[in-house]
Design a protein around this motif. Structure first.
Motif, short mmCIF file in Angstrom:
data_model
loop_
_atom_site.label_atom_id
_atom_site.label_comp_id
_atom_site.label_asym_id
_atom_site.label_seq_id
_atom_site.Cartn_x
_atom_site.Cartn_y
_atom_site.Cartn_z
N PRO A 141 0.83 -1.22 0.00
CA PRO A 141 0.00 0.00 0.00
C PRO A 141 0.86 1.26 0.00
O PRO A 141 1.81 1.37 0.77
N LYS A 142 0.52 2.17 -0.88
CA LYS A 142 1.23 3.46 -0.92
C LYS A 142 0.63 4.44 0.09
O LYS A 142 1.21 5.48 0.38
N SER A 143 -0.54 4.11 0.59
CA SER A 143 -1.21 4.93 1.60
C SER A 143 -2.11 4.02 2.43
O SER A 143 -2.40 2.89 2.03
N VAL A 200 10.76 1.99 6.40
CA VAL A 200 11.99 2.24 5.65
C VAL A 200 11.94 3.66 5.08
O VAL A 200 10.92 4.10 4.56
N TYR A 201 13.05 4.38 5.20
CA TYR A 201 13.13 5.71 4.63
C TYR A 201 14.40 5.83 3.78
O TYR A 201 15.28 4.98 3.84
N GLY A 202 14.46 6.89 2.98
CA GLY A 202 15.63 7.12 2.15
C GLY A 202 15.24 7.42 0.72
O GLY A 202 14.05 7.40 0.36
N PRO A 203 16.22 7.75 -0.14
CA PRO A 203 15.93 8.02 -1.55
C PRO A 203 15.15 6.88 -2.19
O PRO A 203 15.50 5.71 -2.03
N GLY A 204 14.08 7.22 -2.90
CA GLY A 204 13.21 6.22 -3.49
C GLY A 204 11.86 6.14 -2.80
O GLY A 204 10.92 5.54 -3.32
N GLU A 205 11.76 6.78 -1.63
CA GLU A 205 10.53 6.71 -0.84
C GLU A 205 9.43 7.60 -1.41
O GLU A 205 8.29 7.59 -0.94
N GLU A 206 9.76 8.36 -2.46
CA GLU A 206 8.76 9.26 -3.04
C GLU A 206 7.56 8.52 -3.63
O GLU A 206 6.52 9.11 -3.93
N LYS A 207 7.69 7.20 -3.80
CA LYS A 207 6.58 6.41 -4.33
C LYS A 207 5.42 6.30 -3.35
O LYS A 207 4.33 5.88 -3.71
N TYR A 208 5.67 6.67 -2.09
CA TYR A 208 4.67 6.48 -1.04
C TYR A 208 4.06 7.81 -0.60
O TYR A 208 4.71 8.85 -0.64
N ALA A 209 2.81 7.73 -0.12
CA ALA A 209 2.12 8.92 0.36
C ALA A 209 2.11 8.93 1.89
O ALA A 209 1.08 9.20 2.52
N LYS A 210 3.25 8.63 2.48
CA LYS A 210 3.35 8.58 3.93
C LYS A 210 3.85 9.93 4.45
O LYS A 210 4.24 10.82 3.68
N PHE A 211 3.87 10.07 5.78
CA PHE A 211 4.18 11.37 6.37
C PHE A 211 5.54 11.91 5.93
O PHE A 211 5.65 13.07 5.52
N PRO A 235 7.79 11.31 3.28
CA PRO A 235 7.95 11.87 1.92
C PRO A 235 7.01 13.05 1.64
O PRO A 235 7.38 13.98 0.92
N ARG A 236 5.80 13.02 2.21
CA ARG A 236 4.88 14.15 2.00
C ARG A 236 5.43 15.42 2.64
O ARG A 236 5.36 16.51 2.06
N ALA A 237 5.99 15.28 3.84
CA ALA A 237 6.53 16.44 4.55
C ALA A 237 7.75 17.00 3.81
O ALA A 237 7.88 18.22 3.66
N GLU A 296 5.95 24.84 0.84
CA GLU A 296 4.57 24.78 1.29
C GLU A 296 4.50 24.45 2.78
O GLU A 296 5.50 24.09 3.40
N SER A 297 3.33 24.56 3.35
CA SER A 297 3.12 24.20 4.75
C SER A 297 3.05 22.69 4.89
O SER A 297 2.71 21.97 3.95
N VAL A 298 3.33 22.21 6.09
CA VAL A 298 3.27 20.77 6.40
C VAL A 298 2.08 20.51 7.30
O VAL A 298 1.87 21.22 8.30
#
Length: 298
Positions: A76-78, A166-177, A179-181, A189-191
């Motif tokens: 799941p991406k979200s 897991v975090y790090g480069p490549g995490e942009e595929k996910y809509a989690k806190f 990468p969104r932040a 933009e605001s967070v």
């Protein structure tokens, strides 16, 4: 050694494939994917068509495989995707088909599972109760059993790794806190912060996950499941403060009402540190690498 990797286009799988080619050479690495990978030889499948039906030449390739690292799955991406019935069921059907492939020289299976199999607990370890809250978690837990039963019947070595946060480069595929932040801060933009941000999370850097998987390849101890997750818990607000510090910006924070159930996710990583990963990457340095990665993408 000839290794077959599934999920080579995913966040973990893509980094794993690069590391495997670097360590063992592309001639010893085979990808099983829904799309052709230019980095190594690939067996391409179509779950909507013939599934894992293979040509004779592809069967011959499988005969050479001695190690299977099964990282491929619907993830799941979200949170909204966590109970997608069709895609969660695909995790099970794909793993079942994978176990039925005509491997002739397979010696070991490493299955990449998830921390989402656990029930809520103040401190989660490998002995904690497995009681998933989502269909995704149940699908991964069922696949663990598929792999374990198959390995037992075929007298294969197997290692289950439950990976999470897991975090790090490549995490942009996910809509989690995280990468969104980062994306919001980079864009000026605001967070959005839901609730007071006091919930605890434990993050592990992507390269540490790859190191742990590689260590599992050589692990001969029968220790059962191992959790691959960060050993230091931080609150969501602390993570946000770290990001703002790294950015050097004045970041506006929009506080939103949190309507869900608050849950801390804190882990005992003693087994991981003892068997697979003695030292973890410093969180701030890993976070800066991810922030810089997002900044370059802008």
């Amino acid at each position: 050694m000839k290794v077959l990797i599934t999920g080579a286009s995913g966040f973990i799988g893509a980094r794993l494939l690069d590391a495997a080619i670097g360590a063992w050479g592309k001639e010893n690495v085979l990808a099983l994917s829904s799309m052709k990978n230019e980095k190594c030889e690939t067996i391409v499948y179509d779950l909507q068509g013939d599934g894992l039906a293979l040509a004779d030449s592809e069967v011959l390739l499988l005969h050479e495989v001695t190690l299977l690292i099964h990282a491929g799955a619907f993830t799941p991406k979200s949170a909204a995707e966590s109970n997608d019935i069709e895609r969660c069921n695909q995790n099970i059907s794909f793993t079942q088909q994978l176990m039925n492939l005509p491997f002739a020289n397979l010696k070991k299976i490493i299955y990449i599972s998830t921390l989402d199999v656990y029930a809520p607990s103040a401190l989660i370890s490998e002995s904690s109760v497995a009681l998933p809250a989502t269909l995704y978690g149940w699908s991964k837990l069922y696949c663990e059993q598929l792999v374990s039963v198959h390995a037992h019947e075929k007298s294969l070595s197997r290692q289950i790794l439950r990976v999470g946060h897991v975090y790090g480069p490549g995490e942009e595929k996910y809509a989690k806190f995280l990468p969104r932040a980062i994306r919001a801060i980079v864009s000026g933009e605001s967070v959005e912060l839901y609730g007071d941000g006091a919930e605890l999370r434990s993050f592990i850097y992507i390269d540490d996950v790859i190191k742990a998987i590689f260590s599992a390849v050589d692990l001969t101890d029968n220790v059962g499941v191992i959790n691959i997750v960060g050993g230091k818990a931080l609150s969501i607000k602390e993570v946000l403060d770290c990001l703002i510090s790294i950015s050097g910006k004045d970041v506006p924070i929009l506080t939103r009402v949190f309507a869900g159930v608050k849950r801390d996710l804190v882990f005992d990583t003693q087994l991981m540190n003892e068997k697979l990963l003695p030292v973890e990457k410093d969180f701030m340095s890993g976070l800066k690498e991810e922030y810089d990665y997002f900044a370059k993408m802008k």
